[in-house]
Design an enzyme around this catalytic site. Sequence first.
Site, PDB file in Angstrom:
ATOM      1  CB  CYS A  81      -0.989  -0.040   1.153  1.00  9.11           C
ATOM      2  SG  CYS A  81      -2.397   1.068   0.937  1.00  9.11           S
ATOM      3  CG  HIS A 172      -3.129  -3.655   3.680  1.00  9.40           C
ATOM      4  ND1 HIS A 172      -2.103  -2.990   4.312  1.00  9.40           N
ATOM      5  CD2 HIS A 172      -3.861  -2.716   3.043  1.00  9.40           C
ATOM      6  CE1 HIS A 172      -2.218  -1.686   4.072  1.00  9.40           C
ATOM      7  NE2 HIS A 172      -3.265  -1.503   3.300  1.00  9.40           N
ATOM      8  CD  GLU A 174      -0.324  -5.769   5.800  1.00  9.96           C
ATOM      9  OE1 GLU A 174      -0.651  -4.572   5.901  1.00  9.96           O
ATOM     10  OE2 GLU A 174      -0.105  -6.314   4.707  1.00  9.96           O
TER      11      GLU A 174
END
Length: 189
Positions: A81, A172, A174
């Site tokens: 991002c 994302h 994660e």
Amino acid sequence: MAGKKVGILAMQGAFIEHQRLIEKCGARAFQVRTAKELQEAEGLIIPGGESTTIGKLLFKYGLGEAIRQRALGGMPIWGTCAGMILLARTIEGMNQYSLDLMDIAVVRNGFGRQVDSFEAWLDIDGVGRKLGVFIRAPYVDKVWGSAREMANLDGRIVMAEQDGQYLATAFHPELTDDLDIHQYFLSMI
């Protein structure tokens, strides 16, 4: 994957989430806030957050130049991002700090504002079908040189790679429990 030392830029954003997944992959993850800490890293993740703020901090504390020097020496870097924006050579319509490392042009907030955040399934070259979490996400408008598209959403590039050294995701990974993209990055180290 074991034994690899991955630094995670810890100025803002989901650095703890990246650290957790890197450790689940069996590698060593640690937070980076200084040029000295960066020296221990074999690879670096630049997480999401606010790219203008992160860029100002990188410039102010000289960490941006330290990252550039390590990158020019061959250290792999993955930007998610805001991290993708910071890796880009060109940020469309903006004049802000970037590391100027990856042959991509990005559009900030390309999918809209925070309220326009969403999830979507992506077919990622070399990785497979994965869920992408998009939060005020940018996208790559174009790639050139040795950069290549790895995934797109509705014709917008949302993941790119260059020379087995740089990786950029508009989404994302994660924020999911899937380790595949983190393992892909570890394979670049």
